[in-house]
Design an enzyme around this catalytic site. Sequence first.
Site, PDB file in Angstrom:
ATOM      1  N   ALA A  62      -7.995  18.441 -10.537  1.00  0.00           N
ATOM      2  CA  ALA A  62      -6.880  19.096 -11.212  1.00  0.00           C
ATOM      3  C   ALA A  62      -5.958  18.005 -11.745  1.00  0.00           C
ATOM      4  O   ALA A  62      -6.036  16.857 -11.312  1.00  0.00           O
ATOM      5  CB  ALA A  62      -6.134  19.968 -10.210  1.00  0.00           C
ATOM      6  N   GLY A 101     -11.006  19.529  -7.943  1.00  0.00           N
ATOM      7  CA  GLY A 101     -11.287  20.657  -8.839  1.00  0.00           C
ATOM      8  C   GLY A 101     -12.449  20.387  -9.766  1.00  0.00           C
ATOM      9  O   GLY A 101     -13.102  21.319 -10.250  1.00  0.00           O
ATOM     10  N   GLU A 104     -15.376  21.207  -7.681  1.00  0.00           N
ATOM     11  CA  GLU A 104     -15.374  22.670  -7.531  1.00  0.00           C
ATOM     12  C   GLU A 104     -15.899  23.347  -8.804  1.00  0.00           C
ATOM     13  O   GLU A 104     -16.582  24.364  -8.739  1.00  0.00           O
ATOM     14  CB  GLU A 104     -13.960  23.147  -7.183  1.00  0.00           C
ATOM     15  CG  GLU A 104     -13.517  22.749  -5.768  1.00  0.00           C
ATOM     16  CD  GLU A 104     -12.065  23.090  -5.508  1.00  0.00           C
ATOM     17  OE1 GLU A 104     -11.818  23.941  -4.628  1.00  0.00           O
ATOM     18  OE2 GLU A 104     -11.194  22.529  -6.191  1.00  0.00           O
ATOM     19  N   GLU A 124      -8.764  16.098  -1.773  1.00  0.00           N
ATOM     20  CA  GLU A 124      -7.465  16.777  -1.759  1.00  0.00           C
ATOM     21  C   GLU A 124      -6.637  16.421  -0.522  1.00  0.00           C
ATOM     22  O   GLU A 124      -5.411  16.311  -0.601  1.00  0.00           O
ATOM     23  CB  GLU A 124      -7.657  18.299  -1.816  1.00  0.00           C
ATOM     24  CG  GLU A 124      -8.064  18.837  -3.183  1.00  0.00           C
ATOM     25  CD  GLU A 124      -9.561  18.809  -3.422  1.00  0.00           C
ATOM     26  OE1 GLU A 124     -10.015  19.457  -4.385  1.00  0.00           O
ATOM     27  OE2 GLU A 124     -10.275  18.105  -2.687  1.00  0.00           O
TER      28      GLU A 124
HETATM   29  N1  T1G Z   1      -4.599  13.925 -12.416  1.00  0.00           N
HETATM   30  C1  T1G Z   1      -3.793  13.223 -13.256  1.00  0.00           C
HETATM   31  N2  T1G Z   1      -3.941  11.874 -13.531  1.00  0.00           N
HETATM   32  C2  T1G Z   1      -4.948  11.258 -12.916  1.00  0.00           C
HETATM   33  C3  T1G Z   1      -5.824  11.927 -12.010  1.00  0.00           C
HETATM   34  C4  T1G Z   1      -5.619  13.329 -11.779  1.00  0.00           C
HETATM   35  N3  T1G Z   1      -6.411  14.047 -10.972  1.00  0.00           N
HETATM   36  N4  T1G Z   1      -6.717  11.017 -11.551  1.00  0.00           N
HETATM   37  C5  T1G Z   1      -6.413   9.843 -12.147  1.00  0.00           C
HETATM   38  N5  T1G Z   1      -5.366   9.981 -12.953  1.00  0.00           N
HETATM   39  C6  T1G Z   1      -4.759   8.927 -13.794  1.00  0.00           C
HETATM   40  C7  T1G Z   1      -4.120   7.810 -12.982  1.00  0.00           C
HETATM   41  O1  T1G Z   1      -2.819   8.098 -12.630  1.00  0.00           O
HETATM   42  C8  T1G Z   1      -4.215   6.638 -13.955  1.00  0.00           C
HETATM   43  O2  T1G Z   1      -3.170   6.785 -14.880  1.00  0.00           O
HETATM   44  C9  T1G Z   1      -5.517   6.888 -14.684  1.00  0.00           C
HETATM   45  O3  T1G Z   1      -5.804   8.283 -14.503  1.00  0.00           O
HETATM   46  C10 T1G Z   1      -6.674   6.100 -14.142  1.00  0.00           C
HETATM   47  O4  T1G Z   1      -6.748   6.326 -12.751  1.00  0.00           O
HETATM   48  C11 T1G Z   1      -7.670  22.563  -7.155  1.00  0.00           C
HETATM   49  C12 T1G Z   1      -5.895  20.722  -6.174  1.00  0.00           C
HETATM   50  C13 T1G Z   1     -10.772   9.254 -10.540  1.00  0.00           C
HETATM   51  C14 T1G Z   1     -11.468   7.699  -8.766  1.00  0.00           C
HETATM   52  O5  T1G Z   1      -7.573  13.318  -6.026  1.00  0.00           O
HETATM   53  O6  T1G Z   1      -9.155   9.133  -7.186  1.00  0.00           O
HETATM   54  O7  T1G Z   1      -8.298  18.857  -7.748  1.00  0.00           O
HETATM   55  O8  T1G Z   1      -1.889   4.748 -14.325  1.00  0.00           O
HETATM   56  O9  T1G Z   1      -6.215   3.946 -12.130  1.00  0.00           O
HETATM   57  O10 T1G Z   1      -9.346   3.283 -10.246  1.00  0.00           O
HETATM   58  O11 T1G Z   1      -8.907  21.705  -5.417  1.00  0.00           O
HETATM   59  O12 T1G Z   1      -8.127   8.033 -10.263  1.00  0.00           O
HETATM   60  O13 T1G Z   1      -3.510   4.729 -16.205  1.00  0.00           O
HETATM   61  O14 T1G Z   1      -1.389   6.086 -16.352  1.00  0.00           O
HETATM   62  O15 T1G Z   1      -7.011   5.612 -10.379  1.00  0.00           O
HETATM   63  O16 T1G Z   1     -10.930   4.111 -12.052  1.00  0.00           O
HETATM   64  C15 T1G Z   1      -8.248  15.825  -6.747  1.00  0.00           C
HETATM   65  C16 T1G Z   1      -7.691  11.339  -8.098  1.00  0.00           C
HETATM   66  C17 T1G Z   1      -7.004  16.338  -7.401  1.00  0.00           C
HETATM   67  C18 T1G Z   1      -8.813  12.226  -7.721  1.00  0.00           C
HETATM   68  C19 T1G Z   1     -10.528   6.828 -10.925  1.00  0.00           C
HETATM   69  N6  T1G Z   1      -8.675  14.624  -7.418  1.00  0.00           N
HETATM   70  N7  T1G Z   1      -8.109  10.219  -8.901  1.00  0.00           N
HETATM   71  O17 T1G Z   1     -10.094   5.680 -10.281  1.00  0.00           O
HETATM   72  O18 T1G Z   1      -8.582   4.754 -12.157  1.00  0.00           O
HETATM   73  S1  T1G Z   1      -6.390  17.728  -6.528  1.00  0.00           S
HETATM   74  C20 T1G Z   1      -8.292  13.432  -6.971  1.00  0.00           C
HETATM   75  C21 T1G Z   1      -8.785   9.175  -8.346  1.00  0.00           C
HETATM   76  C22 T1G Z   1      -7.447  18.996  -6.946  1.00  0.00           C
HETATM   77  C23 T1G Z   1      -8.239  21.305  -6.587  1.00  0.00           C
HETATM   78  C24 T1G Z   1      -7.252  20.272  -6.189  1.00  0.00           C
HETATM   79  C25 T1G Z   1      -9.052   8.009  -9.246  1.00  0.00           C
HETATM   80  C26 T1G Z   1     -10.474   8.010  -9.872  1.00  0.00           C
HETATM   81  P1  T1G Z   1      -2.449   5.526 -15.463  1.00  0.00           P
HETATM   82  P2  T1G Z   1      -7.075   5.103 -11.750  1.00  0.00           P
HETATM   83  P3  T1G Z   1      -9.778   4.352 -11.188  1.00  0.00           P
END
Ligand code: T1G
Length: 697
Positions: A62, A101, A104, A124
């Site tokens: 998400a 998500g 999912e 999450e």
């Molecule tokens: N939402 C918004 N921005 C995101 C994002 C996300 N989910 N993931 C990464 N970014 C932005 C981050 O801030 C950065 O921005 C850029 O992307 C590159 O990220 C309903 C509720 C995917 C493994 O927890 O673990 O889904 O600094 O530097 O090292 O059940 O990002 O460049 O402006 O980290 O290559 C669940 C979170 C959400 C994954 C890539 N998903 N992301 O790593 O790059 S909750 C996560 C990561 C959800 C549902 C629930 C990592 C990555 P900027 P980065 P990276």
Amino acid sequence: MNDLVNYVTDGKIGVITVNNPPVNALSQAVRQGLLDAIRTAAGDDTEAVLIHCEGRTFIAGADIREFGKPHAEPFLPDLLNEIEASEKIVVAAIHGTALGGGFETALACHYRIALDSAKVGLPEVKLGLLPGAGGTQRVPRLTGVEASLELMLSGTPIPAARAAEAGLVDRVVNDDLLAEAMAYTQQLAAANAPIRRTSELTAESVDDGVFSAVSASIGKRARGQTAPTRIVECVRNATTMPFSDGQKRERELFDECMRDPQSAALRHLFFAEREAAKVIGLSRDTPMREVNSVGIIGGGTMGGGIAMCFANAGIPVTLVEINGKALKRGLSIIDDNYAGSVKRAKLSEDKAAECRGLISGATDYSALSDVDLVIEAVFEDPDLKKDIFARLDKACKPGAVLATNTSYQDVNAIAAATQRPQDVLGMHFFSPAHIMKLLEVVRADRTEEDVLSTVMALSKRIGKVAVVSGVCYGFIGNRMLQGYFREAQLCLIEGGLPESVDAALYDWGMAMGPISVADLAGLDVGYKARQALAETDRGDPAANRVPDVLVEANRLGQKNGRGFYTYDAETRKRSSDPEVQAIIEREAAALGIERRAIEPEEIIDRLIYALVNEGLQILAEGIAQRPGDIDVVYVYGYGFPAWRGGPMHYADAIGLDNVLARIEEFRERFGDENWTPAPLLTKLVNEGRTLAEWAER
Ligand code: T1G
Ligand code: NAD
């Protein structure tokens, strides 16, 4: 469809392409685009649908930036239920990291194909949340209870091959994903393969003991966190409830998580960690220097661990010690560390041997004539360090980066010992260096921009979370720690005991109590640092009295088995020592301090607000770039509970006006010297602003 989601038909296949850089997060527009596309496919003459993503990864979750804001339709659970309900086969093609998500979404599809380099996961819990779009109900139906709980409670992604073994992915290919996925989808359509709706499956039921055992383990693996317990309830529901009821309860618990301050804290940290990697004023395309070989001076506690960081990243390292005997000792520390990593299955035997093979030793600086970076990690003696940098100036090639691992010393003064101060900075690792993720990158007054950008990028390569600090005594972390330790010692001599002061902070969430940390670091380290200072600069004598007496009684801490506690030589188990209590009471009497009962709340507030007050001073001086940087330092370097977001986020959560009021109260009781509010604190309270708002200035 829209700019972020495209839909085309290719023969009898409807192809949905998501393209929302950088990580294809499920923003409102992406959700809307997916909904429009799946409805278009439902109405056209295609036989099956394929969902894939452009860019470096499949949907990584998400859009976290949307959290905390009013939630916009289409809601993800509803969208995914509609995808699953499709009368046409829907296939997901996964590359990069399908997370949260995103995973999912793939689970709502009827079939999943993935590149062998891909990973899938439900992280999450690391955001204080739970998989809120059907993940807690669909995963157990595909892979059983225990594997589901491990995936959701660890939040650690798994490789595609393991996901296939677990029944979460149907096909793994090693190249050309889109072509393979198109062929797979056509095959399924041609074979009239069944539409497999995971929600219609039944999750295996397990003995309730499985859930209670996992719930019991949460206390250890996620102490103080609230989301894990909600995850266990959801997975239990998947084994006892129809999908729709389980999903309804999942949503309620997800909303509870979202309202929980823990999630706000962990989301703050997620972005703070990524912001910390950016140096204000330094453009992203600042040139960088090559770093393909490294030299380390000093193979003691830190030097050995630092060498492993680079070797583990495939970079050859030369470890230089003062003589053969010290070198042998330094290399054997490294061998023991690698043996330990293999024993704990952190590294395979082969990988450990390969990394160890990249580390060589020397006792002569000529061995460093061609390295790209040198990190000095010798005794914390400023004159010795200056001498070594003067020698490095002669031994190293032009353009080599020269770094010091000093914990406190003036990096400008060390740089001035060379003819190339522009190539000098601090790289402050934390012990044990091959494990701790934090790296304080100390920018000296003359440090060149390309040196800074080189080291910031290198820190990611060696798996560290880097935070930039300006030059001051102790930089960000150790400088703030002084007030924290001062208050720990004062609470001790005023009425506490090592156990009670430690318990207050441990129960509050710190990884370890302050007194135990002092024993771990070695009481002699602080003692020597104090002895090196003028009497007047040593701070509140009442705060140093007991540790000084202990060191002079040869109680140095864990390193010699006796400090504030005694330690079992075999197990390192710590035990209280009545002799220490007697010393505390004797020294209190000698200082005319009448000991009193001190409540945990007071101990917590004095230690944490001492951190916060100094943190605000550090921000005002520009030593730290932003409040979030300080939070990252404390969570990754000092065992501050991530679910409280770090000291600065915590202060905002409590309310700066409450923090100021408490500090004012402490000033009344304990005096100006230790409790003068930081001017920035008073200013923000007067202006009614938070630190987060101030940081956006
Ligand atoms: N939402 C918004 N921005 C995101 C994002 C996300 N989910 N993931 C990464 N970014 C932005 C981050 O801030 C950065 O921005 C850029 O992307 C590159 O990220 C309903 C509720 C995917 C493994 O927890 O673990 O889904 O600094 O530097 O090292 O059940 O990002 O460049 O402006 O980290 O290559 C669940 C979170 C959400 C994954 C890539 N998903 N992301 O790593 O790059 S909750 C996560 C990561 C959800 C549902 C629930 C990592 C990555 P900027 P980065 P990276
Ligand atoms: P240590 O005493 O364990 O090791 C220092 C090593 O430097 C010894 O092996 C010694 O033989 C070697 N050495 C001394 N003079 C030398 C010379 N001229 N040439 C080559 N080698 C020489 O110390 P440590 O704990 O590893 O600390 C090293 C540095 O790292 C210090 O500046 C310290 O403040 C800093 N630091 C320590 C920690 C920690 O927790 N120990 C954490 C972060 C930073």
